[in-house]
Every structure is written in structure tokens, then in C-alpha cells.
Enzyme design. Sequence first.
Site, PDB file in Angstrom:
ATOM      1  N   ILE A 208       3.723  -5.405   6.478  1.00  0.00           N
ATOM      2  CA  ILE A 208       3.476  -4.004   6.118  1.00  0.00           C
ATOM      3  C   ILE A 208       3.756  -3.843   4.621  1.00  0.00           C
ATOM      4  CG2 ILE A 208       4.186  -1.590   6.432  1.00  0.00           C
ATOM      5  CD1 ILE A 208       2.711  -2.710   8.849  1.00  0.00           C
ATOM      6  N   HIS A 209       2.755  -3.335   3.874  1.00  0.00           N
ATOM      7  CA  HIS A 209       3.002  -3.181   2.443  1.00  0.00           C
ATOM      8  C   HIS A 209       2.185  -2.070   1.786  1.00  0.00           C
ATOM      9  CE1 HIS A 209      -0.827  -5.293   2.069  1.00  0.00           C
ATOM     10  NE2 HIS A 209      -0.873  -4.885   0.822  1.00  0.00           N
ATOM     11  N   ARG A 210       1.149  -1.556   2.461  1.00  0.00           N
ATOM     12  CA  ARG A 210       0.234  -0.630   1.791  1.00  0.00           C
ATOM     13  C   ARG A 210       0.896   0.695   1.444  1.00  0.00           C
ATOM     14  NH1 ARG A 210      -5.098  -1.717   0.905  1.00  0.00           N
ATOM     15  NH2 ARG A 210      -5.908  -3.530   2.009  1.00  0.00           N
ATOM     16  N   ARG A 243       8.105  -4.374  -2.052  1.00  0.00           N
ATOM     17  CA  ARG A 243       8.059  -2.909  -2.058  1.00  0.00           C
ATOM     18  C   ARG A 243       8.612  -2.344  -0.749  1.00  0.00           C
ATOM     19  NH1 ARG A 243       2.986  -1.962  -3.688  1.00  0.00           N
ATOM     20  NH2 ARG A 243       2.017  -1.869  -1.640  1.00  0.00           N
TER      21      ARG A 243
END
Length: 359
Positions: A208-210, A243
Amino acid sequence: MKKVVTILGARPQFVKAAVLSRVISKHNFIEEVIVHTGQHYDVNMSAIFFNEMEIPTPKYNLEINGLSHGAMTGQMLEKIEEVLKKEKPEAVLIYGDTNSTLAGALAAKKMNIKVIHVEAGLRSFNMKMPEEINRILTDRISDLLLCPTSMAIENLQKEGFENFDTKIVKCGDIMKDAVTFYGKISKQKSSIISNLQLKANNFVLATIHRQENTNSIENLKAIFKGLETISKQKQVVMPLHPRTKAILDAYNLKYNITTIAPVGYFDMLELLKNCNLVITDSGGLQKEAFFNNKHCIIAREETEWVELVSNGFAKIVGNNTNKMISAFQNFQHFSTNFDMELYGNEVGEKIYTEILNLI
């Protein structure tokens, strides 16, 4: 000898470039100069890919990162322009939909240098995504649009691209070449399965990064709640994007899943080969799951790779906890034939031929 400047900035671009750089080097008719913008600068997000995949060392590293979208793109535009003045290439080669992609396209076009866009024509139809803006603008000013699918061609046709001074080619997805080539040697290059003591088909691979997920703490909590629930049935392994990690740490959020540092490409291939299924908001990983015969649960509200969903290989769940859990349960109870040919073969060679024809 003709010269092409390749602009790279993010992990998926390194993987795609590895394929084409190998083809360019084999034929020895084109000089390739690689520029790394620095967009992904963490060692495990960047340097490890160049080392593992034997991508030629970038001649230029612009070291531009950690900025807002506008500042990052602006600085990249300025620095890439300096490189192009120095190198004087026949064309600039760009991949995908990052800030590096758009900056490379703009810098080249303003200098009347031909622009080649690999992975052109993709659309999510979500203008809140920075990637969507990048890809639309990049396509519009490119001279050669190399499309991975028939749907990408159709998207461009609907937008009137046949009326523009550009060449549109369906060449297939270059990621297929990467998985085919590196998948044959990944087991010898990676020990991640034994190191993590994982059992084949008994864990879920998640990433998960968006921005749409990480910028909303509610969305992030909902996704991780789903992952934690699934982990009660199968271990969830997540290479944690910097992030995402920063946000989890900032809010002191802890979940009962296995998080690990970002991994190199061989480790990721082995995780893909051995997992039960994939949960991700990454575009590239959706296809890599398919190439490795794995179902994919997409933690977004849309996907550019619609053929994966329409053919039953993937399911869109957004950040809905219950939909994620339901999709996981459904995928446990049926098998799928992954033999469908969606993304072509020998894509690197096809792209190389089109580049030669252009320059």
C-alpha cells in the site's frame, strides 16, 4: 551512433528499463544515456534494482526527492533540460506516469527532441490522481506512443489522438518480459522465503503506497483493518513503503501483520511466486500478480488494467474493509486459468524496433 536519453525515477521504471536496456545493449546500434531523477532514493527502492538487474549505471543522478509535486516536477524539468543540452540526443525515452515521466517529456518537447512514451494510453479516469495527470499530458506531447493493450489504444482513439502528429503502436507490456526473464533466476538470487520462514501458498502479499490511501488516515485504517482480519486466516506479508511507514509511525498505528523493509526485484518475484494472492494499490503489481498466476485484490476505486478485472483475475475493493475480506474469501474457493494472453511477448524487441524507426 544514435543517442537516446532514458529518464528514470521510480521502482517500476527501473524494472521496465532493465528489459529495454538489455535489448539496446545487445544490438549496439543506439547509445543509451540513463538519467536517474532521484524520485525514489531509498537504497531498497532504487540502488538495489540497478545492482540486481544489471541496469547500466546512470550517467546522471539528479537527486531530486522529498518535495511537493510542483516543486519536484519543476526542479526535474530544469535539471533534465541541462542534461539534454549537453547530450543532444535524438530522442528521450520515458516510462509510465511519474513526475519524472512528465518532466522528461516536457524538457524534451520544449527542445524539439522526440519523445517516446512506454506504457502510453493508460487511463484511470480519476483526475485526482497525480499519475493520471502525468500520463495524459505526457501522451499528448509524445511522438511515439507505445501502448501495452488494445484498451490503451482505444483510450487514445477516443481522445482524438489519431488526429495528432504522433505514432500509436500496440507493443504489449514490457513488464511481461521482465517477469519472464528474471523469473527464471529469481530463486537462485533470493532467500527471502526461507529467511521469513514462509510456506508456499500460505501467505498474502500486500503493498500500500498510493496517495489516495496514504493521505487519508481513515482510508489507511480501513485497509489495514481488512489486512489484519485476513491475517487471522493467512499470514499477511507487507514490504512497507517509506511513505506508508512514516504515516503509521506518526499516528502510532500498529497492526498484526508482518511488515518488512522494501525489497529488491528478485525478492519480490519470489514473494509473488509463493504467495496465495496479492492485495495492492500498485498498478505494476496487479500485472505481476497475473504473470505469476495469482489473483489480485485492488485497494483502489479503479484500475488502468481493466482486462484483469473483466476476466476475473482481479477484484476492485477500494478502501472498503468488508469488500476486501469478501474478495479474499471468494478467491479462496475457486481456481482460475491464467493462460489467457493479455500482454504480449518479446515486447522489448518490438519497442526497440519502433525506436529505430523513429530516430
